[in-house]
Write an enzyme that holds these catalytic residues in place. Structure first.
Site, short mmCIF file in Angstrom:
data_model
loop_
_atom_site.label_atom_id
_atom_site.label_comp_id
_atom_site.label_asym_id
_atom_site.label_seq_id
_atom_site.Cartn_x
_atom_site.Cartn_y
_atom_site.Cartn_z
CG PHE A 155 -2.68 5.99 13.71
CD1 PHE A 155 -2.19 5.74 14.99
CD2 PHE A 155 -2.43 7.22 13.13
CE1 PHE A 155 -1.45 6.71 15.66
CE2 PHE A 155 -1.69 8.18 13.79
CZ PHE A 155 -1.20 7.94 15.05
CE LYS A 182 8.21 -12.65 -14.30
NZ LYS A 182 8.95 -12.20 -15.46
CE LYS A 184 -9.26 -2.14 13.89
NZ LYS A 184 -8.29 -2.92 13.14
CG ASP A 210 -7.39 -5.07 6.10
OD1 ASP A 210 -6.84 -5.01 7.21
OD2 ASP A 210 -8.07 -4.13 5.63
CE LYS A 218 -11.39 1.05 10.63
NZ LYS A 218 -10.58 1.58 9.52
CG ASN A 236 -0.22 -0.14 2.50
OD1 ASN A 236 0.53 0.76 2.88
ND2 ASN A 236 -0.38 -1.26 3.20
CG ASP A 263 -7.19 -6.13 13.45
OD1 ASP A 263 -6.36 -5.59 14.21
OD2 ASP A 263 -8.08 -5.50 12.84
CB ILE A 264 -1.28 -6.75 14.55
CG1 ILE A 264 -0.77 -7.56 13.35
CG2 ILE A 264 -0.23 -6.70 15.66
CD1 ILE A 264 0.41 -6.94 12.62
N1 CTP Z 1 -4.43 -3.12 11.99
C1 CTP Z 1 -3.70 -4.18 12.48
N2 CTP Z 1 -3.66 -5.35 11.80
C2 CTP Z 1 -4.34 -5.49 10.67
C3 CTP Z 1 -5.11 -4.42 10.15
C4 CTP Z 1 -5.12 -3.25 10.85
O1 CTP Z 1 -3.06 -4.04 13.54
N3 CTP Z 1 -4.29 -6.66 10.03
C5 CTP Z 1 -4.46 -1.86 12.77
C6 CTP Z 1 -3.83 -0.68 12.08
O2 CTP Z 1 -2.45 -0.57 12.39
C7 CTP Z 1 -4.62 0.49 12.63
C8 CTP Z 1 -5.99 -0.09 12.88
O3 CTP Z 1 -5.80 -1.49 12.93
O4 CTP Z 1 -4.12 0.92 13.86
C9 CTP Z 1 -7.01 0.27 11.87
O5 CTP Z 1 -6.57 -0.14 10.60
P1 CTP Z 1 -7.52 0.07 9.33
O6 CTP Z 1 -6.84 -0.52 8.13
O7 CTP Z 1 -7.96 1.51 9.28
O8 CTP Z 1 -8.79 -0.74 9.76
P2 CTP Z 1 -9.26 -2.19 9.48
O9 CTP Z 1 -9.52 -2.82 10.81
O10 CTP Z 1 -8.32 -2.90 8.57
O11 CTP Z 1 -10.66 -1.93 8.78
P3 CTP Z 1 -11.00 -1.42 7.28
O12 CTP Z 1 -9.81 -1.78 6.43
O13 CTP Z 1 -12.22 -2.17 6.95
O14 CTP Z 1 -11.25 0.06 7.36
#
Ligand code: CTP
Length: 396
Positions: free
Chosen positions: A322, A288, A340, A278, A336, A209, A305-306
């Site tokens: 964040f 390849k 979480k 995600d 969110k 990303n 989701d860490i």
């Molecule tokens: N995060 C994480 N591990 C993941 C995805 C997200 O720890 N696999 C953490 C990010 O570091 C951030 C928070 O979750 O602090 C929100 O991440 P975000 O991408 O905005 O939210 P998602 O839970 O992935 O939801 P969505 O993509 O549907 O908005």
């Protein structure tokens, strides 16, 4: 309020080409509200005129031990008045003098007579920096309680590349601001994730990303400034890690999860700034993938989701998330944060934040939404740290 209001700073400038950057440092310090007194060695005046510093600081510049208008006591009075002294640039020769405690000109005499802290920003050719004598002198300065800032690595005035460049004026100014910052997180261990993750498809392709890591690195620096010990788990970025942080480099979300699991038990605070993928490809091909004229389908499976996992630990650290949203910031951010189950979430517009040097964020907690005005990422990071430190105190 400017961050250095009413602070009295003694700026020593020694002979080196980086002396011209000390002019910019003077301007930044004055802009931040400091009263700056500049003291130059004779060698420094060969590079930049004293008038330049006088105009920028609005105060007379001192270059001579023997002709001071202060009854011969300028070296005592100036050093007693100062809250902080900094020598920038500090030449190899001047560092040697400091190490020996010599006092044969106004600046070295001031340094010896001072009672305030002294920061030293070396600037010299890389061979001079690497020389055993310089390294011995540097070790002595640290032992004697002086604080070294820099040098940086990079291209030098002589055309060589290596360690020895003076830090940029903005970095020196940040170090001075940090010196005066309240130690809101003293004694706390802060674990931070930053940057993007890279999820491999095959040996040459990946999903990632647009996260630059700038916000996470700024948060790490602000936490260090606040006195925390910081571990920064970073995805691939082009950034220089903040000095003083323990850095763990990772590539994929799975690597980041492993690194977090290794460090989280000792963390008081976990700040999850990373843009974690995600999903990852179900299969990372060993060879390849060859193209064909058919449609190509890539199967993606969810990553852990860490942040959620850390927040679910039996005794979780204080968790900060964040969220980069493209619409309905407050509603999406609030949902969110609840999902979480974390005390603080920082929400920003993805379009504004990605790759940019500035940011505009809203902090969401149990008390509601707190909007911060657009500012550079380090200023935003400092406000986030201040807010979380207050909340941490309230909740723990
Ligand atoms: N995060 C994480 N591990 C993941 C995805 C997200 O720890 N696999 C953490 C990010 O570091 C951030 C928070 O979750 O602090 C929100 O991440 P975000 O991408 O905005 O939210 P998602 O839970 O992935 O939801 P969505 O993509 O549907 O908005």
């Amino acid at each position: 309020m400017p961050q250095l209001t009413e602070k009295r700073i003694l700026l020593g400038v020694t002979g080196g080409i980086a002396a011209y950057k000390a002019a910019e440092l003077t301007r930044l310090l004055v802009k931040a509200g400091a009263q700056v007194r500049v003291v130059m060695t004779q060698a420094a005046t060969q590079f930049v005129g004293a008038q330049t510093f006088q105009a920028l600081s609005g105060k007379p510049v001192i270059t001579d031990l023997w002709h001071d208008a202060d009854n011969g006591m300028a070296h005592i009075n100036l050093s007693r008045e100062a809250d902080l002294a900094i020598v920038a640039p500090a030449s190899a020769d001047f560092i040697a003098k400091l190490a020996l405690g010599l006092a044969d000109d106004m600046l070295s005499t001031l340094c010896l007579a001072r009672t305030c802290p002294l920061l030293v920003a070396p600037a010299m050719n890389k061979q001079m920096w690497d020389n055993a004598a310089t390294q011995r002198n540097i070790a002595q300065l640290t032992t004697d309680g002086m604080v070294l800032i820099g040098p940086a690595y990079g291209e030098q005035a002589c055309g060589e590349i290596g360690a020895g460049r003076m830090l940029e004026p903005a970095d020196l100014c940040a170090a001075i601001v940090a010196h005066f910052a309240p130690r809101l997180l003293a004694g706390k261990c802060v674990l931070i994730t930053a940057g993007p993750t890279i999820e491999k498809i095959d040996p040459v392709r990946a999903i990632t990303n647009l996260s630059s890591g700038k916000m996470g690195y700024a948060v790490a620096l602000a936490a260090l400034e606040a006195g925390a010990s910081v571990t920064l788990i970073s995805g691939a970025t082009c950034l220089t890690p903040p000095a003083g942080a323990t850095i763990v480099n990772v590539v994929s979300a799975a690597d980041m999860l492993n690194a977090v699991n290794q460090h989280v038990a000792t963390a008081d605070i976990f700040i999850s700034v990373a843009a974690v993928a995600d999903y990852r490809p179900e299969l990372a091909h060993e060879q390849k993938i060859k193209k064909s004229s058919d449609t190509f389908t890539l199967n993606l499976i969810p990553n852990v989701d860490i942040l959620t996992q850390v927040a679910q630990r039996p005794q979780p650290p204080f968790c900060v998330g964040f969220a980069a949203e493209t619409e309905n910031l407050i509603a999406n951010g609030t949902a969110k944060r609840q999902r979480k189950n974390i005390p603080l979430l920082v929400v920003n517009r993805a379009q504004d934040a990605l790759g940019s040097d500035s940011n505009e964020v809203t902090l969401l907690d149990d008390h509601g939404a707190h909007a911060l005005a657009r500012a550079d990422k380090l200023s935003i990071a400092r406000q986030i740290i201040q807010h979380l430190a207050n909340l941490y105190k309230e909740l723990k």
